[in-house]
Design a protein around this motif. Structure first.
Motif, mmCIF file in Angstrom:
data_model
loop_
_atom_site.group_PDB
_atom_site.id
_atom_site.type_symbol
_atom_site.label_atom_id
_atom_site.label_comp_id
_atom_site.label_asym_id
_atom_site.label_seq_id
_atom_site.Cartn_x
_atom_site.Cartn_y
_atom_site.Cartn_z
ATOM 1 N N GLU A 16 0.835 -1.195 0.000
ATOM 2 C CA GLU A 16 0.000 0.000 0.000
ATOM 3 C C GLU A 16 0.873 1.249 0.000
ATOM 4 O OE1 GLU A 16 -3.286 0.202 0.012
ATOM 5 O OE2 GLU A 16 -4.014 -1.717 0.771
ATOM 6 N N GLN A 17 0.379 2.322 -0.592
ATOM 7 C CA GLN A 17 0.959 3.648 -0.432
ATOM 8 C C GLN A 17 0.298 4.224 0.808
ATOM 9 O OE1 GLN A 17 3.289 5.331 -2.163
ATOM 10 N NE2 GLN A 17 3.632 3.627 -3.561
ATOM 11 N N VAL A 18 1.070 4.513 1.847
ATOM 12 C CA VAL A 18 0.486 4.945 3.116
ATOM 13 C C VAL A 18 0.957 6.342 3.498
ATOM 14 C CG1 VAL A 18 0.283 2.559 3.904
ATOM 15 C CG2 VAL A 18 2.294 3.881 4.549
ATOM 16 N N ASP A 19 0.219 6.965 4.406
ATOM 17 C CA ASP A 19 0.569 8.285 4.912
ATOM 18 C C ASP A 19 1.405 8.206 6.183
ATOM 19 O OD1 ASP A 19 -0.877 9.872 2.951
ATOM 20 O OD2 ASP A 19 -2.670 9.015 3.852
ATOM 21 N N GLU A 20 1.333 7.080 6.872
ATOM 22 C CA GLU A 20 2.098 6.878 8.100
ATOM 23 C C GLU A 20 2.097 5.399 8.444
ATOM 24 O OE1 GLU A 20 2.039 8.399 12.755
ATOM 25 O OE2 GLU A 20 0.197 8.487 11.571
ATOM 26 N N VAL A 21 3.205 4.942 9.022
ATOM 27 C CA VAL A 21 3.263 3.570 9.533
ATOM 28 C C VAL A 21 3.975 3.610 10.887
ATOM 29 C CG1 VAL A 21 5.407 2.951 8.330
ATOM 30 C CG2 VAL A 21 3.843 1.169 9.020
ATOM 31 N N VAL A 22 3.473 2.811 11.831
ATOM 32 C CA VAL A 22 4.091 2.670 13.144
ATOM 33 C C VAL A 22 4.361 1.183 13.337
ATOM 34 C CG1 VAL A 22 3.833 2.990 15.632
ATOM 35 C CG2 VAL A 22 2.879 4.683 14.056
ATOM 36 N N GLY A 46 9.656 -2.044 16.592
ATOM 37 C CA GLY A 46 11.068 -2.401 16.452
ATOM 38 C C GLY A 46 11.515 -3.198 17.664
ATOM 39 N N ILE A 47 12.670 -3.808 17.603
ATOM 40 C CA ILE A 47 13.123 -4.596 18.751
ATOM 41 C C ILE A 47 13.467 -3.720 19.947
ATOM 42 C CG2 ILE A 47 13.890 -6.604 17.433
ATOM 43 C CD1 ILE A 47 16.760 -5.548 17.785
ATOM 44 N N GLU A 48 13.661 -2.421 19.719
ATOM 45 C CA GLU A 48 13.956 -1.514 20.833
ATOM 46 C C GLU A 48 12.802 -0.550 21.106
ATOM 47 O OE1 GLU A 48 17.729 -0.030 21.380
ATOM 48 O OE2 GLU A 48 18.728 -1.755 20.514
ATOM 49 N N GLY A 49 11.635 -0.843 20.581
ATOM 50 C CA GLY A 49 10.456 -0.016 20.800
ATOM 51 C C GLY A 49 9.792 0.364 19.493
ATOM 52 N N TYR A 50 8.601 0.896 19.604
ATOM 53 C CA TYR A 50 7.845 1.302 18.420
ATOM 54 C C TYR A 50 8.468 2.550 17.791
ATOM 55 C CZ TYR A 50 3.985 -1.907 19.196
ATOM 56 O OH TYR A 50 3.226 -3.036 19.304
ATOM 57 N N PHE A 51 8.390 2.634 16.458
ATOM 58 C CA PHE A 51 8.832 3.841 15.757
ATOM 59 C C PHE A 51 7.912 4.095 14.581
ATOM 60 C CE2 PHE A 51 11.187 0.390 13.784
ATOM 61 C CZ PHE A 51 11.133 0.674 12.433
ATOM 62 N N GLY A 52 7.822 5.351 14.188
ATOM 63 C CA GLY A 52 6.959 5.741 13.086
ATOM 64 C C GLY A 52 7.754 6.190 11.882
ATOM 65 N N VAL A 53 7.147 6.022 10.719
ATOM 66 C CA VAL A 53 7.742 6.463 9.460
ATOM 67 C C VAL A 53 6.691 7.278 8.715
ATOM 68 C CG1 VAL A 53 8.816 5.744 7.292
ATOM 69 C CG2 VAL A 53 9.176 4.380 9.365
ATOM 70 N N LEU A 54 7.069 8.486 8.326
ATOM 71 C CA LEU A 54 6.201 9.389 7.579
ATOM 72 C C LEU A 54 6.779 9.611 6.184
ATOM 73 C CD1 LEU A 54 5.645 12.026 10.398
ATOM 74 C CD2 LEU A 54 3.956 10.398 9.541
ATOM 75 N N PRO A 55 5.990 10.131 5.244
ATOM 76 C CA PRO A 55 6.533 10.453 3.919
ATOM 77 C C PRO A 55 7.751 11.372 4.041
ATOM 78 C CG PRO A 55 4.152 10.625 3.900
ATOM 79 C CD PRO A 55 4.564 10.439 5.338
ATOM 80 N N GLY A 56 8.757 11.122 3.237
ATOM 81 C CA GLY A 56 9.974 11.915 3.248
ATOM 82 C C GLY A 56 11.002 11.440 4.261
ATOM 83 N N HIS A 57 10.691 10.384 4.987
ATOM 84 C CA HIS A 57 11.614 9.841 5.989
ATOM 85 C C HIS A 57 12.876 9.337 5.304
ATOM 86 C CE1 HIS A 57 13.137 7.321 9.248
ATOM 87 N NE2 HIS A 57 12.243 7.877 10.056
ATOM 88 N N GLY A 107 4.546 -7.473 17.896
ATOM 89 C CA GLY A 107 3.556 -6.470 18.262
ATOM 90 C C GLY A 107 2.622 -6.144 17.123
ATOM 91 N N GLU A 108 1.996 -4.973 17.236
ATOM 92 C CA GLU A 108 1.003 -4.537 16.267
ATOM 93 C C GLU A 108 1.587 -3.462 15.355
ATOM 94 O OE1 GLU A 108 -3.602 -3.014 16.361
ATOM 95 O OE2 GLU A 108 -2.269 -2.395 17.988
ATOM 96 N N LEU A 109 1.528 -3.701 14.067
ATOM 97 C CA LEU A 109 1.907 -2.717 13.059
ATOM 98 C C LEU A 109 0.643 -1.936 12.715
ATOM 99 C CD1 LEU A 109 4.058 -3.118 9.969
ATOM 100 C CD2 LEU A 109 1.707 -2.437 9.644
ATOM 101 N N THR A 110 0.746 -0.624 12.699
ATOM 102 C CA THR A 110 -0.387 0.227 12.356
ATOM 103 C C THR A 110 0.004 1.087 11.168
ATOM 104 O OG1 THR A 110 -1.026 0.343 14.687
ATOM 105 C CG2 THR A 110 -1.968 1.995 13.222
ATOM 106 N N TYR A 111 -0.877 1.159 10.173
ATOM 107 C CA TYR A 111 -0.615 2.059 9.060
ATOM 108 C C TYR A 111 -1.877 2.839 8.728
ATOM 109 C CZ TYR A 111 -2.469 -1.673 5.976
ATOM 110 O OH TYR A 111 -3.236 -2.629 5.373
ATOM 111 N N ARG A 112 -1.660 4.053 8.226
ATOM 112 C CA ARG A 112 -2.759 4.969 7.964
ATOM 113 C C ARG A 112 -2.746 5.389 6.506
ATOM 114 N NH1 ARG A 112 -2.940 10.262 7.937
ATOM 115 N NH2 ARG A 112 -0.880 10.497 8.852
ATOM 116 N N ILE A 113 -3.920 5.318 5.898
ATOM 117 C CA ILE A 113 -4.146 5.811 4.543
ATOM 118 C C ILE A 113 -5.248 6.862 4.671
ATOM 119 C CG2 ILE A 113 -4.845 5.241 2.187
ATOM 120 C CD1 ILE A 113 -3.942 2.331 2.814
#
Length: 67
Positions: free
Chosen positions: A11-17, A20-31, A41-47
């Motif tokens: 998917e093309q997404v606007d955000e993903v969380v 990671g093995i050291e905690g949750y992290f987010g990725v936004l466009p342009g990262h 754990g739970e992967l969350t992504y937003r469209i």
């Protein structure tokens, strides 16, 4: 998202969380490009405003540069 045997989510997404093995992290466009090991754990992504979830149990996360 991919498994060793097949692609699960493409998917093309606007955000993903991701867990990671050291905690949750987010990725936004342009990262910046990154490669990280996933934990359990739970992967969350937003469209747009639609938020979706998937369970992960290890593996890798790769984010390419967004051009």
């Amino acid at each position: 998202m991919a498994t060793p045997s097949r692609l699960v989510i493409a998917e093309q997404v606007d955000e993903v969380v991701v867990p990671g093995i050291e905690g949750y992290f987010g990725v936004l466009p342009g990262h910046a490009a990154l490669l990280s090991t996933l934990g359990i754990g739970e992967l969350t992504y937003r469209i747009g405003r639609d938020e979706r979830h998937a369970a992960v149990a290890g593996g890798f996360c790769e984010s390419a540069t967004n051009k």
